[in-house]
Design a protein around this motif. Structure first.
Motif, PDB file in Angstrom:
ATOM      1  N   MET A 164       0.843  -1.195   0.000  1.00  0.00           N
ATOM      2  CA  MET A 164       0.000   0.000   0.000  1.00  0.00           C
ATOM      3  C   MET A 164       0.877   1.243   0.000  1.00  0.00           C
ATOM      4  O   MET A 164       1.431   1.575  -1.016  1.00  0.00           O
ATOM      5  CB  MET A 164      -0.931  -0.059   1.188  1.00  0.00           C
ATOM      6  CG  MET A 164      -1.968  -1.133   0.943  1.00  0.00           C
ATOM      7  SD  MET A 164      -3.153  -1.337   2.255  1.00  0.00           S
ATOM      8  CE  MET A 164      -2.280  -2.340   3.373  1.00  0.00           C
ATOM      9  N   THR A 165       1.089   1.834   1.129  1.00  0.00           N
ATOM     10  CA  THR A 165       1.930   3.024   1.097  1.00  0.00           C
ATOM     11  C   THR A 165       3.333   2.639   0.655  1.00  0.00           C
ATOM     12  O   THR A 165       3.936   3.271  -0.186  1.00  0.00           O
ATOM     13  CB  THR A 165       2.035   3.662   2.489  1.00  0.00           C
ATOM     14  OG1 THR A 165       0.882   3.307   3.191  1.00  0.00           O
ATOM     15  CG2 THR A 165       2.181   5.124   2.388  1.00  0.00           C
ATOM     16  N   ARG A 220       4.227   0.239  -1.067  1.00  0.00           N
ATOM     17  CA  ARG A 220       4.288  -0.142  -2.485  1.00  0.00           C
ATOM     18  C   ARG A 220       4.522   1.047  -3.360  1.00  0.00           C
ATOM     19  O   ARG A 220       5.332   1.022  -4.255  1.00  0.00           O
ATOM     20  CB  ARG A 220       2.967  -0.785  -2.889  1.00  0.00           C
ATOM     21  CG  ARG A 220       3.042  -2.272  -2.844  1.00  0.00           C
ATOM     22  CD  ARG A 220       1.833  -2.827  -3.489  1.00  0.00           C
ATOM     23  NE  ARG A 220       2.142  -3.220  -4.830  1.00  0.00           N
ATOM     24  CZ  ARG A 220       1.221  -3.745  -5.609  1.00  0.00           C
ATOM     25  NH1 ARG A 220       0.005  -3.898  -5.203  1.00  0.00           N
ATOM     26  NH2 ARG A 220       1.525  -4.122  -6.815  1.00  0.00           N
ATOM     27  N   SER A 221       3.757   2.103  -3.059  1.00  0.00           N
ATOM     28  CA  SER A 221       3.891   3.255  -3.922  1.00  0.00           C
ATOM     29  C   SER A 221       5.289   3.841  -3.779  1.00  0.00           C
ATOM     30  O   SER A 221       5.826   4.387  -4.715  1.00  0.00           O
ATOM     31  CB  SER A 221       2.833   4.282  -3.575  1.00  0.00           C
ATOM     32  OG  SER A 221       2.966   4.621  -2.238  1.00  0.00           O
ATOM     33  N   HIS A 222       5.859   3.679  -2.608  1.00  0.00           N
ATOM     34  CA  HIS A 222       7.209   4.197  -2.453  1.00  0.00           C
ATOM     35  C   HIS A 222       8.192   3.389  -3.261  1.00  0.00           C
ATOM     36  O   HIS A 222       9.203   3.894  -3.696  1.00  0.00           O
ATOM     37  CB  HIS A 222       7.607   4.187  -0.984  1.00  0.00           C
ATOM     38  CG  HIS A 222       7.071   5.379  -0.265  1.00  0.00           C
ATOM     39  ND1 HIS A 222       7.588   6.626  -0.433  1.00  0.00           N
ATOM     40  CD2 HIS A 222       6.029   5.514   0.579  1.00  0.00           C
ATOM     41  CE1 HIS A 222       6.897   7.484   0.300  1.00  0.00           C
ATOM     42  NE2 HIS A 222       5.951   6.840   0.916  1.00  0.00           N
ATOM     43  N   ARG A 259       7.783   2.485  -6.060  1.00  0.00           N
ATOM     44  CA  ARG A 259       7.820   2.989  -7.422  1.00  0.00           C
ATOM     45  C   ARG A 259       8.519   4.325  -7.507  1.00  0.00           C
ATOM     46  O   ARG A 259       8.784   4.813  -8.562  1.00  0.00           O
ATOM     47  CB  ARG A 259       6.400   3.115  -7.960  1.00  0.00           C
ATOM     48  CG  ARG A 259       5.731   1.780  -8.114  1.00  0.00           C
ATOM     49  CD  ARG A 259       4.601   1.907  -9.096  1.00  0.00           C
ATOM     50  NE  ARG A 259       3.681   2.946  -8.710  1.00  0.00           N
ATOM     51  CZ  ARG A 259       2.673   2.741  -7.886  1.00  0.00           C
ATOM     52  NH1 ARG A 259       2.452   1.562  -7.384  1.00  0.00           N
ATOM     53  NH2 ARG A 259       1.872   3.718  -7.593  1.00  0.00           N
ATOM     54  N   ASP A 260       8.772   4.886  -6.365  1.00  0.00           N
ATOM     55  CA  ASP A 260       9.428   6.177  -6.380  1.00  0.00           C
ATOM     56  C   ASP A 260      10.918   5.941  -6.579  1.00  0.00           C
ATOM     57  O   ASP A 260      11.551   5.289  -5.773  1.00  0.00           O
ATOM     58  CB  ASP A 260       9.167   6.866  -5.039  1.00  0.00           C
ATOM     59  CG  ASP A 260       9.723   8.275  -5.059  1.00  0.00           C
ATOM     60  OD1 ASP A 260       9.240   9.056  -4.262  1.00  0.00           O
ATOM     61  OD2 ASP A 260      10.622   8.566  -5.843  1.00  0.00           O
ATOM     62  N   PRO A 261      11.468   6.486  -7.648  1.00  0.00           N
ATOM     63  CA  PRO A 261      12.855   6.175  -7.947  1.00  0.00           C
ATOM     64  C   PRO A 261      13.812   6.658  -6.869  1.00  0.00           C
ATOM     65  O   PRO A 261      14.908   6.148  -6.743  1.00  0.00           O
ATOM     66  CB  PRO A 261      13.104   6.932  -9.246  1.00  0.00           C
ATOM     67  CG  PRO A 261      12.052   7.971  -9.309  1.00  0.00           C
ATOM     68  CD  PRO A 261      10.862   7.401  -8.596  1.00  0.00           C
ATOM     69  N   ARG A 262      13.381   7.626  -6.114  1.00  0.00           N
ATOM     70  CA  ARG A 262      14.281   8.175  -5.121  1.00  0.00           C
ATOM     71  C   ARG A 262      14.494   7.252  -3.946  1.00  0.00           C
ATOM     72  O   ARG A 262      15.376   7.450  -3.150  1.00  0.00           O
ATOM     73  CB  ARG A 262      13.719   9.501  -4.628  1.00  0.00           C
ATOM     74  CG  ARG A 262      14.560  10.658  -5.060  1.00  0.00           C
ATOM     75  CD  ARG A 262      13.756  11.908  -5.096  1.00  0.00           C
ATOM     76  NE  ARG A 262      13.146  12.078  -6.372  1.00  0.00           N
ATOM     77  CZ  ARG A 262      11.986  11.568  -6.706  1.00  0.00           C
ATOM     78  NH1 ARG A 262      11.286  10.872  -5.847  1.00  0.00           N
ATOM     79  NH2 ARG A 262      11.527  11.767  -7.899  1.00  0.00           N
ATOM     80  N   GLN A 263      13.620   6.285  -3.808  1.00  0.00           N
ATOM     81  CA  GLN A 263      13.667   5.474  -2.594  1.00  0.00           C
ATOM     82  C   GLN A 263      14.790   4.459  -2.626  1.00  0.00           C
ATOM     83  O   GLN A 263      15.056   3.809  -1.651  1.00  0.00           O
ATOM     84  CB  GLN A 263      12.344   4.751  -2.386  1.00  0.00           C
ATOM     85  CG  GLN A 263      11.176   5.689  -2.223  1.00  0.00           C
ATOM     86  CD  GLN A 263      11.334   6.565  -1.015  1.00  0.00           C
ATOM     87  OE1 GLN A 263      11.723   6.096   0.039  1.00  0.00           O
ATOM     88  NE2 GLN A 263      11.054   7.838  -1.153  1.00  0.00           N
ATOM     89  N   ASN A 270      15.286   8.979 -13.804  1.00  0.00           N
ATOM     90  CA  ASN A 270      14.491   7.816 -13.604  1.00  0.00           C
ATOM     91  C   ASN A 270      14.877   6.683 -14.503  1.00  0.00           C
ATOM     92  O   ASN A 270      14.289   5.619 -14.459  1.00  0.00           O
ATOM     93  CB  ASN A 270      13.083   8.283 -13.953  1.00  0.00           C
ATOM     94  CG  ASN A 270      12.079   7.444 -13.317  1.00  0.00           C
ATOM     95  OD1 ASN A 270      12.365   6.271 -13.127  1.00  0.00           O
ATOM     96  ND2 ASN A 270      10.944   7.967 -12.989  1.00  0.00           N
ATOM     97  N   ARG A 281      15.456   2.873 -13.552  1.00  0.00           N
ATOM     98  CA  ARG A 281      14.424   2.010 -13.104  1.00  0.00           C
ATOM     99  C   ARG A 281      13.531   1.580 -14.227  1.00  0.00           C
ATOM    100  O   ARG A 281      12.848   0.588 -14.126  1.00  0.00           O
ATOM    101  CB  ARG A 281      13.568   2.817 -12.137  1.00  0.00           C
ATOM    102  CG  ARG A 281      13.528   2.308 -10.741  1.00  0.00           C
ATOM    103  CD  ARG A 281      12.596   3.200  -9.979  1.00  0.00           C
ATOM    104  NE  ARG A 281      11.687   3.865 -10.847  1.00  0.00           N
ATOM    105  CZ  ARG A 281      10.498   3.417 -11.130  1.00  0.00           C
ATOM    106  NH1 ARG A 281      10.053   2.342 -10.600  1.00  0.00           N
ATOM    107  NH2 ARG A 281       9.743   4.097 -11.932  1.00  0.00           N
ATOM    108  N   ASP A 284       1.591  11.506 -16.626  1.00  0.00           N
ATOM    109  CA  ASP A 284       2.646  12.133 -15.838  1.00  0.00           C
ATOM    110  C   ASP A 284       4.023  11.797 -16.396  1.00  0.00           C
ATOM    111  O   ASP A 284       4.214  10.788 -17.066  1.00  0.00           O
ATOM    112  CB  ASP A 284       2.522  11.734 -14.363  1.00  0.00           C
ATOM    113  CG  ASP A 284       3.069  10.358 -14.098  1.00  0.00           C
ATOM    114  OD1 ASP A 284       4.271  10.233 -13.839  1.00  0.00           O
ATOM    115  OD2 ASP A 284       2.283   9.397 -14.179  1.00  0.00           O
ATOM    116  N   ASN A 333       7.037  10.713 -15.577  1.00  0.00           N
ATOM    117  CA  ASN A 333       7.839   9.495 -15.464  1.00  0.00           C
ATOM    118  C   ASN A 333       7.155   8.292 -16.089  1.00  0.00           C
ATOM    119  O   ASN A 333       7.794   7.486 -16.754  1.00  0.00           O
ATOM    120  CB  ASN A 333       8.171   9.242 -14.002  1.00  0.00           C
ATOM    121  CG  ASN A 333       8.938  10.419 -13.425  1.00  0.00           C
ATOM    122  OD1 ASN A 333      10.067  10.663 -13.808  1.00  0.00           O
ATOM    123  ND2 ASN A 333       8.298  11.175 -12.554  1.00  0.00           N
ATOM    124  N   THR A 334       5.849   8.194 -15.885  1.00  0.00           N
ATOM    125  CA  THR A 334       5.108   7.093 -16.503  1.00  0.00           C
ATOM    126  C   THR A 334       5.202   7.191 -18.024  1.00  0.00           C
ATOM    127  O   THR A 334       5.384   6.194 -18.712  1.00  0.00           O
ATOM    128  CB  THR A 334       3.631   7.136 -16.068  1.00  0.00           C
ATOM    129  OG1 THR A 334       3.569   7.231 -14.657  1.00  0.00           O
ATOM    130  CG2 THR A 334       2.896   5.905 -16.517  1.00  0.00           C
TER     131      THR A 334
END
Lengths: 446, 303
Positions: free
Chosen positions: A1-2, A4-6, A8-12, A30, A33, A102, A104-105
């Protein structure tokens, strides 16, 4: 959930599966990834041929599809593109169907997009990124749109693929330079350096004052490429840099080693442990006055918006007087025409408009913050001080590079990213890093 | 004289409560509390920081307190365009869940009630498909979808690629194996005698399925519905590929991307967005919690 979305965040965090090495869909931030999504599809050659089949329906149709890499309502960048589309609609009477995804997508999915059912006109980048699609015939030759009033030869060159034809219409750009806070320079009596000796003296002084002379963060991998670019252009020159990017020069040479050796000298003046810091955190350290300067793109302002008025920049000083300091990174964004787009002629008409000063003005008037228009005829009235200076600096530059990940193959850029990250952990091992890049270069550029 | 010498060894006392007697119970509670904290921490951390401004957390670090605001949620809702994208998610998820459960229950009924020679093979095939990584099928599916024409009334791209139909179909296909497996095992636990008497009363096969089996497997269906809703709602991979880059059709999971710019990402805003996106799953989970927990052990024992 939360979480998961992180993910997808390349910064993580950086996970570079081998499959990700093959990808077209790289963004500056990006590209590491961008999944096998796009890349894998490129492997299928039969696919490409099939793409053109339903292109080119009737001339001068009454509607054109426009794909933009900014989500609706996501900020000034989206507003500007939407305003440009609307202005064209009004002017030509052709209705424009906007498809907003958006940033990056959009980039990660670019190959599936272009091979599936793309829009006619879509936002993209100049340079190698554009060239690769041109070679695969995923985008249409638009050389009959050129020349465009107000776009000089360097923009034309950036829009030209290896076959000598133009596949791109530039919209805007932003430079990479050394940013600093005016108030801090004033308060401490620092002066903008113009030579290598000046810069060294300044860095030593800052260090004595308890500042990190250069903010530095490379958690995401791409920011350090900017440092490599500028050092290579200052030490070995623009032509050599472009040849190196195109795979025409080897990496395990004395020239490249010298770049890393000079860089090593800088490392004692940059923030330690860059791999644990994102560019946003590095920018914050400059905003807080812990670091004196930061080599980055103009987007640094986004991270420290409070200090926007206090920011100024200078181009990286010359390191070798024989090479000079007239080259810099200034990535250009703009538009292409998808070969599989349903309405080629209407798309071309729209492209012609998008390159004009009128379109740039329409975009800039339709949003809170303007871009730096590629077209020299565009009004600069709404520009911020930083943007006015950017336009001057880029206008004065003799040579403009597009940033490493746009100047070279998209499957090669991640190699350099990874090698530099490894090297930053052990800066003495220069031979290791250049041999590792060279080995992979030989297998990628065949 | 030490006290120990005075005390006779106490006879072993049997403590009520079985394996979890008092000291063990305490340890178990502490361990469970710590573990649940470890699981909850990221979520709570996101909640806390979603309520603070980016400027404050950047200036003072994420371990500080202060800079409280509710704007992140408002901005995330506006910028992420969550309203329309949430509707998209429902357009995909609800039919996919219903269709999956319906088709899976049909297969499971036949596999559980009738013995054909290929019963086991069929079940194995359904399961095997579950083990296939979706990524491996990306290229063939993408090409197939690109070639299948659909009337313009069904898909504005004129093809299966870029339509909801295709996405619903792929979700159904990938979830069918698991549901069939669970449901058929559950149906095998229903007493044979019920069917014998139903047959005696002249119930057709359809009636045995619809009026007899389906009401009896309702707990399993509820558990699966919870799971499937979560999985399909959270599905991201196929949605980004098979919707053909049509931004207005993206489900809510991909609209989280709207919250980051080309370079800059306001992590606090993203946290707020993530929480909004996660909320429906949490609600579904808490409402159907009982079924979910019972669903975890479904089909693990055969009657």
């Amino acid at each position: 959930m939360t979480t998961r979305s992180h993910d997808r965040d390349p910064r993580q965090g950086l996970q570079i599966p081998p499959s990700a090495m093959v990808t077209m869909a790289a963004s500056r931030r990006n590209f590491l990834r961008s999944a096998a999504l796009g890349g894998a599809l490129l492997g299928a050659p039969g696919l490409l041929a099939a793409c053109g089949s339903d292109s080119g329906s009737g001339g001068g149709g009454k509607s054109v599809k426009f794909g933009m890499n900014e989500a609706k309502g996501s900020g000034p960048a989206a507003d500007r593109l939407a305003a440009m589309a609307k202005a064209y609609e009004k002017k030509s009477g052709v209705s424009v169907a906007v498809n907003a995804v958006d940033h990056n997508t959009f980039q990660e999915g670019i190959t599936t997009y272009l091979q599936g059912s793309p829009d006619d006109v879509f936002t993209w980048f100049a340079g190698f990124r554009m060239n690769q699609f041109a070679e695969q015939q995923l985008i249409t030759d638009v050389s009959d749109v050129w020349p465009i009033d107000g776009l000089n030869d360097s923009f034309k060159a950036a829009s030209t693929a290896t076959d000598g034809k133009q596949y791109f219409v530039p919209k805007d750009y932003y430079p990479w330079a050394v940013f600093y806070r005016k108030s801090i320079f004033q308060q401490k009596g620092y002066e903008v350096p113009t030579t290598y000796a000046d810069l060294q003296a300044l860095m030593a002084k800052m260090k004595k004052d308890g500042l990190s002379p250069f903010a530095f963060g490379d958690k995401d991998g791409w920011p350090a490429l900017g440092t490599f670019d500028i050092l290579n252009m200052r030490i070995n020159g623009f032509d050599y840099h472009m040849k190196l990017m195109a795979g025409d020069e080897d990496w395990d040479t004395d020239q490249v080693k010298q770049v890393f050796d000079t860089w090593k000298g800088f490392l004692e003046y940059t923030q330690p442990d860059p791999l644990g810091r994102t560019w946003q955190e590095a920018a914050t350290s400059m905003g807080k006055g812990e670091s004196g300067m930061y080599l980055l793109g103009t987007f640094v302002v986004d991270a420290i918006a409070d200090q926007a008025d206090d920011l100024d920049f200078f181009t990286f000083p010359e390191l070798d007087s024989a090479v000079g300091a007239d080259a810099l990174d200034a990535p250009i964004d703009g538009f292409c025409l998808a070969a599989a787009g349903p309405n080629q002629d209407a798309g071309k008409e729209m492209l012609k408009y998008l390159g004009t000063a009128e379109a740039a003005d329409a975009g800039n008037n339709g949003a809170d913050a303007p871009f730096i228009a590629a077209n020299s005829g565009a009004s600069t009235a709404s520009y911020s001080a930083l943007q006015k200076k950017s336009a001057e600096v880029v206008g004065a530059a003799k040579n403009i590079a597009q940033f490493l990940d746009r100047d070279t193959r998209s499957d090669f850029a991640p190699v350099v990213v990874q090698a530099i990250q490894t090297w930053l952990k052990a800066p003495d091992k220069i031979d290791d890093v250049v041999t590792s890049i060279q080995k992979q270069k030989e297998s990628i550029f065949v | 004289m030490s006290r120990a010498d005075n005390v006779a060894p106490a006879p072993p006392v049997r403590i009520e409560g079985g394996a979890l007697n008092r000291p063990r119970g305490l340890i178990a509670t502490i361990v469970m509390a710590l573990l649940s904290l470890a699981w909850l921490f990221p979520l709570l951390f996101a909640v806390v920081n979603s309520l603070r401004t980016y400027q404050y957390t950047q200036a003072n670090g994420y371990l500080s307190l202060g800079g409280w605001t509710f704007d992140n949620y408002k901005n995330a809702w506006d910028r992420g365009q969550f309203g329309p994208h949430f509707i998209n998610s429902m357009i995909i998820t609800i039919p996919a869940v219903i269709l999956t459960l319906f088709l899976a229950s049909l297969v499971a009924f036949v596999l559980a009630r009738f013995s054909y020679r290929f019963n086991l093979t069929l079940l194995a095939v359904f399961l095997a498909a579950n083990l296939l990584p979706p990524q491996a099928l990306l290229v063939p599916i993408f090409r197939i979808y690109r070639e299948i024409p659909l009337p313009l009334a069904m898909s504005d791209t004129g093809r299966l690629l870029g339509s909801y139909w295709g996405l619903i179909a792929i979700n159904v296909a990938f979830q069918l194996g698991f549901c069939t497996f669970v449901l058929s095992n559950y149906m095998k636990t229903l007493p044979k005698e019920i069917y014998e008497s139903a047959e005696m009363d002249g119930a057709s096969v359809w009636r045995q399925y619809w009026q007899l089996t389906m009401p009896l497997v309702r707990p399993a269906l509820a558990a699966l519905a919870t799971l499937q809703f979560t999985w399909i709602y959270n599905e991201f991979f196929w949605a980004t590929v098979l919707l053909g880059g049509r931004g207005e059709k993206f489900p809510i999971t991909s609209s989280l991307g709207n919250l980051r710019g080309q370079f800059f990402a306001d992590t606090n805003l993203l946290a707020a967005g993530s929480i909004i996106v996660a909320l429906p799953v949490l609600i579904v989970f808490f409402v159907l919690q009982k079924q979910f927990v019972s669903g975890l052990t479904l089909g693990s024992t055969k009657g």
